[in-house]
Design a protein around this motif. Structure first.
Motif, PDB file in Angstrom:
ATOM      1  N   VAL A 318      31.810  -4.965 -74.574  1.00 45.49           N
ATOM      2  CA  VAL A 318      32.573  -4.587 -73.384  1.00 45.49           C
ATOM      3  C   VAL A 318      33.177  -5.830 -72.738  1.00 45.49           C
ATOM      4  O   VAL A 318      34.326  -5.829 -72.294  1.00 45.49           O
ATOM      5  N   LYS A 319      32.389  -6.905 -72.726  1.00 44.14           N
ATOM      6  CA  LYS A 319      32.924  -8.151 -72.149  1.00 44.14           C
ATOM      7  C   LYS A 319      34.118  -8.647 -72.947  1.00 44.14           C
ATOM      8  O   LYS A 319      35.043  -9.245 -72.408  1.00 44.14           O
ATOM      9  N   ALA A 320      34.084  -8.409 -74.266  1.00 42.87           N
ATOM     10  CA  ALA A 320      35.156  -8.906 -75.128  1.00 42.87           C
ATOM     11  C   ALA A 320      36.377  -7.979 -75.134  1.00 42.87           C
ATOM     12  O   ALA A 320      37.435  -8.341 -75.652  1.00 42.87           O
ATOM     13  N   PHE A 321      36.240  -6.795 -74.595  1.00 44.95           N
ATOM     14  CA  PHE A 321      37.353  -5.840 -74.560  1.00 44.95           C
ATOM     15  C   PHE A 321      38.545  -6.489 -73.841  1.00 44.95           C
ATOM     16  O   PHE A 321      38.395  -7.051 -72.758  1.00 44.95           O
ATOM     17  N   LYS A 322      39.701  -6.427 -74.457  1.00 45.23           N
ATOM     18  CA  LYS A 322      40.880  -7.091 -73.892  1.00 45.23           C
ATOM     19  C   LYS A 322      41.521  -6.209 -72.829  1.00 45.23           C
ATOM     20  O   LYS A 322      41.979  -5.105 -73.111  1.00 45.23           O
TER      21      LYS A 322
END
Lengths: 538, 401
Positions: A318-322
């Motif tokens: 989720v943190k890496a979701f752009k």
């Protein structure tokens, strides 16, 4: 009071989900942090007598199946097709757009005879891609790693769609989904302004430039909608985009649902691994058998759920979701219509979308500024004057102008936006318009300026990303928002997501909300008789 | 305002449908204001009475305004070689002063358009067709010394068709007695030039007359003055459509979908599937689509057939579904009429192979009569095209028919 479902956020998707659930007999409550409803489909009167479309400003993607299922016309919704549009050119001329095929061809021919005759093949190809994607909008994406019968059958369906294509079409499709809009357009057109106009739809809401791979798909996302069957056409919601959410609210209330505005949530309450309700900012708690979040995936899980409740891998993804912010918005109340020196008197072009970026290169330069952490010095603007068509938004003779602007980074050189940054951003936009319509600035009565800072703070969109996450191929279908979590469910039992972070993505489409409701009702084994399947693509 | 329209090229959108150079005359004749759009022009669908206009095609002399036909000029050293590569027929063999009907395909052997190719000089050709193709023509020219110009608006053309067409031209002072079908000849006219080709779209004796817009009105007036004894009259698209169906001619986007516009991939058709295989010259060297077409020929892999149908009864069958054995859907009628000339109920149809050979075909018709439908399942038989082919169409010299 224990609701069947508590929906967090009264945006269009939250309201669509709520409507379907309420019609299926569920007791639902929508909670909204702002005093007004609408999320990014919102109309507010910020200057006396003037109704704005404060965020989203045009409609095409909103599924007609939803409008009909939820009887939105009965509750006041009217979608008006618009005509015209123009790109103003550096040399003082313009490229105009026409709904009439022959007028459009002649206008293109003023700039390039070849491009005038290239348009048929181009629109055939775009339409082919639209036909492929449209049936997927109102279906839950299959989980390719699952062996459940339903996922297998949906995968088989997807495969059949794919293998129903000829070999050549399949290659085209794969290329198209991954290539840049600039490369795609080069295959059809030669004139820079013709290309610049077509490229518009592929950068809107996206933190990519027209030369970035993956932008061709974004074009499709804007072309696959329709106004009354006219695929690719766009329109206005009469009375502003807020009319859509107003009609949804009325439809919801008629079905027994409830909306509570003016109080945001503090956190989603989780007990024994299940969501049981929400704790409000004012200390209240609203309990429900399930919580459905219309917030984007980052805001939902990183801000309103205790990280400890979630699997680490999920949190990482989720943190890496752009969800990078790329755009801003100016909403302008005008004393009178601007006069664009390039346009003939009484030009129909002012009834549509107007732009000042007359080449792909210029558009890419505007993106270069974003990469460097600045708002664009010479921005791309998608400018509309809805009051050229809609008589309800301003007093007669006055106008509302909506300027969607790219690029605006979520932070300015790594620092939070300041008021001075905001004013500089607005000045760049207004100066650009003034250059093509001298005297325009003198007719301004009020301007609402929204940078990513305001979009995040007011609308709740992380980084101000209008699609709740970029629409690149790596974040679509069963990868949206994150792999293994693409069916509106989350790692926490009874916590659902229904916003544009989910399949099929952003725009005022309503499909994520509808699909999420469909999954919830499926889990409940409740009938979905009021929910239409997608209209067949013949 | 008119002055402005003429002087400001940006204002084209005020009149999205252009008027042809003959418009002052056709407008005066169009008693019912029955207009329709054709390729960006305002054109007459009828001038007041379609049956009388069709009758003029088969009885006297008819005039049809051809200007909207899209025209490209191909010149340069490699013009013949280029057209050999582009089209399926042998353009080098076409002699100067000759015309042939032709088609061109994409690399997969699917038809892009049909048209007529005029060889105006050794290195000078004109393509006349229904749709627009500039990007395709330019891209196909890579590697050839050839110049391609879209010249639709530079040419004014009329089609003079009917048994008395030759008599009218004779009276007008143009000696075309020995002009054979698919040949053309130029005459001085009105201080300019008039090119007359023995071509047409009616399957009857007829000619097409080509000049520049500056001489259009003079041409019209001259023809109508000379043709008065033979009842010369202007005809609209409806009358022409009946005549072309009788002649068995097909029209792009009516009888087949050109591949570059076919949104649904399976709508594209090969020459074999349109009954046009006779013109494909596999021996002339490579041309675009040749490999695919050869493969289709060898493998007999064509999926469709375009055929003529003769249907029982007198109810016209436009747009109907075709069944085999009254049950299995096998195709669609693309054009149909009761033929006044052949006294037959005829149609052009696309039929899925092999049902074009099996017989036992039926056409389902919903005939609306005073707000109630009669549902009919009419037996239909495949038959040769043209449905109507009077010998006068080829007679050289033509007589005063």
């Amino acid at each position: 009071m224990n609701y069947d479902a508590v929906i967090v956020g009264a945006g269009h998707n939250g309201l669509v989900a709520a409507c379907y659930l309420a019609r299926a007999g569920q007791k639902v409550c929508v909670v909204e942090k702002n005093d007004w409803i609408g999320g990014a489909a919102v109309s507010r009167e910020l200057y006396p007598g003037f109704t704005y479309s404060n965020c989203s400003y045009v409609a095409s993607l909103f599924r007609p199946e939803i409008m009909r299922d939820l009887e939105l016309p009965k509750f006041g919704l009217q979608i008006l097709p618009y005509e015209g549009g123009a790109v103003f050119m550096e040399n003082g001329d313009y490229l105009g757009m026409h709904r009439d095929h022959d007028a459009n061809r002649r206008e293109f021919a003023r700039h390039s005879k070849r491009d005038a005759e290239a348009y048929d093949r181009y629109s055939r190809d775009v339409l082919r891609h639209c036909r492929f994607i449209r049936p997927m909008l109102l279906r839950t994406a299959p989980d390719p790693s699952s062996f459940r019968p339903r996922d297998l059958s949906e995968l088989a369906w997807l495969g059949k769609q794919m293998f129903g294509l000829s070999e050549a079409a399949m290659y085209d499709m794969i290329r198209f989904w991954t290539m840049s809009i600039s490369d795609f357009l080069d295959e059809y057109f030669e004139h820079p302004t013709v290309k610049a106009y077509q490229a518009v739809a592929s950068i809107i809401g996206t933190a990519l430039g027209p030369m970035s791979p993956g932008t061709a798909y974004v074009l499709l996302h804007h072309a696959m909608g329709d106004v009354d069957g006219n695929v690719g056409a766009w329109g206005f919601a009469r009375g502003g985009m807020g009319s859509i959410t107003k009609a949804l609210k009325a439809s919801l209330e008629a079905a027994g649902g409830e909306v509570r505005a003016g109080n945001g949530i503090e956190k989603i309450l989780i007990k024994n691994g299940r969501a049981i309700g929400v704790a409000m900012e004012n200390g209240d708690e609203v309990h429900g058998k399930r919580v459905v979040s219309n917030m984007d995936v980052k805001r939902t899980f990183l801000k309103h759920v205790d990280e400890g409740e979630l699997p680490g891998d999920f949190v990482k993804r989720v943190k890496a979701f752009k969800i990078r912010g790329s755009s801003g918005k100016l909403n302008i109340a005008l004393d009178k219509a601007p006069v664009f020196t390039a346009l003939p008197p009484n030009s129909p072009h002012m009834k549509g979308d107007m732009h000042f970026t007359d080449s792909i290169e210029k558009m890419e330069r505007a993106y270069d500024d974003w990469k460097a952490g600045h708002y664009s010095a010479d921005p791309f603007q998608d400018m509309m004057i809805p009051t050229m068509i809609d008589p309800t938004m301003t007093p007669p003779g006055k106008h509302f102008m909506s300027c969607f602007v790219q690029y605006a980074p979520p932070k300015v050189e790594g620092q939070d936006w300041t008021d001075a940054d905001r004013d500089g951003f607005a000045k760049a936009c207004l100066d650009q318009i003034e250059k093509y319509a001298p005297g325009f600035k003198n007719s301004i009565l009020h301007v609402e300026v929204r940078t990513p800072r305001e979009l995040e703070k007011e609308v709740g969109l992380t980084e101000g990303n209008i699609f709740q996450g970029e629409l690149t191929f790596d974040q679509l279908l069963f990868n949206r928002p994150v792999p293994g979590c693409a069916q509106y469910r989350s790692p926490i039992k009874d916590l659902w997501i229904c916003g544009s972070s989910t399949h099929p993505g952003g725009g005022v489409m309503g499909a994520p909300g509808r699909n999420a409701a469909s999954e919830i009702l499926r889990d409940l084994r409740a009938p979905t008789k009021d929910m239409s399947e997608a209209y067949a693509v013949l | 305002m008119n002055v402005m329209r003429n002087s400001d090229p940006r204002l084209h959108y005020l009149t999205p449908l252009k008027q042809t150079p003959f418009h002052p005359r056709t407008a005066a004749e169009n008693r019912l204001n029955d207009w329709g759009p054709w390729a960006g022009y305002t054109t007459a669908l009828s001038f007041g009475d379609t049956a009388m206009e069709h009758s003029a095609i088969r009885n006297g002399a008819s005039v049809y305004d051809l200007c909207p036909m899209v025209k490209y000029r191909v010149t340069g050293r490699d013009a013949a070689a280029y057209l050999d590569r582009l089209t399926v027929r042998n353009a080098s063999k076409l002699s100067v002063g000759g015309v042939h009907y032709t088609i061109w395909c994409d690399d997969a052997g699917k038809v892009i358009d049909d048209g007529t190719l005029f060889r105006l000089g050794q290195t000078d050709y004109r393509i006349c067709c229904q749709e627009r193709h500039l990007p395709w023509l330019l891209d196909s020219a890579i590697g050839f010394e050839v110049y391609i110009r879209e010249e639709t608006e530079d040419v004014a053309a009329l089609s003079l068709q009917g048994p008395c067409a030759w008599s009218v031209l004779n009276a007008a002072g143009f000696d075309v007695a020995d002009l054979k079908p698919f040949r053309m000849r130029s005459f001085p006219f009105d201080g300019g030039e008039l090119m007359i080709s023995r071509t047409g779209f009616t399957g009857d004796l007829g000619y097409e007359l080509w000049t520049t817009p500056a001489h259009a009105i003079a041409l019209w007036d001259h023809l109508f003055a000379a043709g008065a004894p033979w009842g010369i009259r202007p005809i609209g698209t409806h009358a022409l459509d009946i005549a072309r169906i009788e002649a068995g001619f097909i029209i792009t986007n009516m009888d087949f979908i050109p591949v570059d516009q076919a949104v649904r991939e399976d709508r594209a058709r090969s020459p074999f599937e349109l009954g046009l295989e006779w013109m494909v010259d596999f021996d002339k060297g490579h041309f675009t689509g040749r490999r695919a077409l050869l493969k289709e020929k060898v493998n007999k892999s064509s999926k469709w057939a375009l055929v003529g149908l003769d249907i029982d009864g007198n109810v016209s069958v436009e747009g109907s579904i075709i069944y085999h054995n009254g049950k299995t859907e096998v195709g669609t009628v693309t054009a149909a009429c009761w033929s006044p000339s052949a006294k037959r109920n005829v149609a052009l149809a696309q039929i899925r192979r092999p049902y074009h050979e099996t017989g036992n075909l039926f056409v389902e018709v919903y005939a609306l009569r005073e707000l109630q439908y009669a549902k009919l399942m009419l037996p239909a038989r495949m038959c040769e095209r043209p449905f109507f082919a009077p010998p006068r169409r080829r007679a050289t010299p033509p007589g005063p028919f």
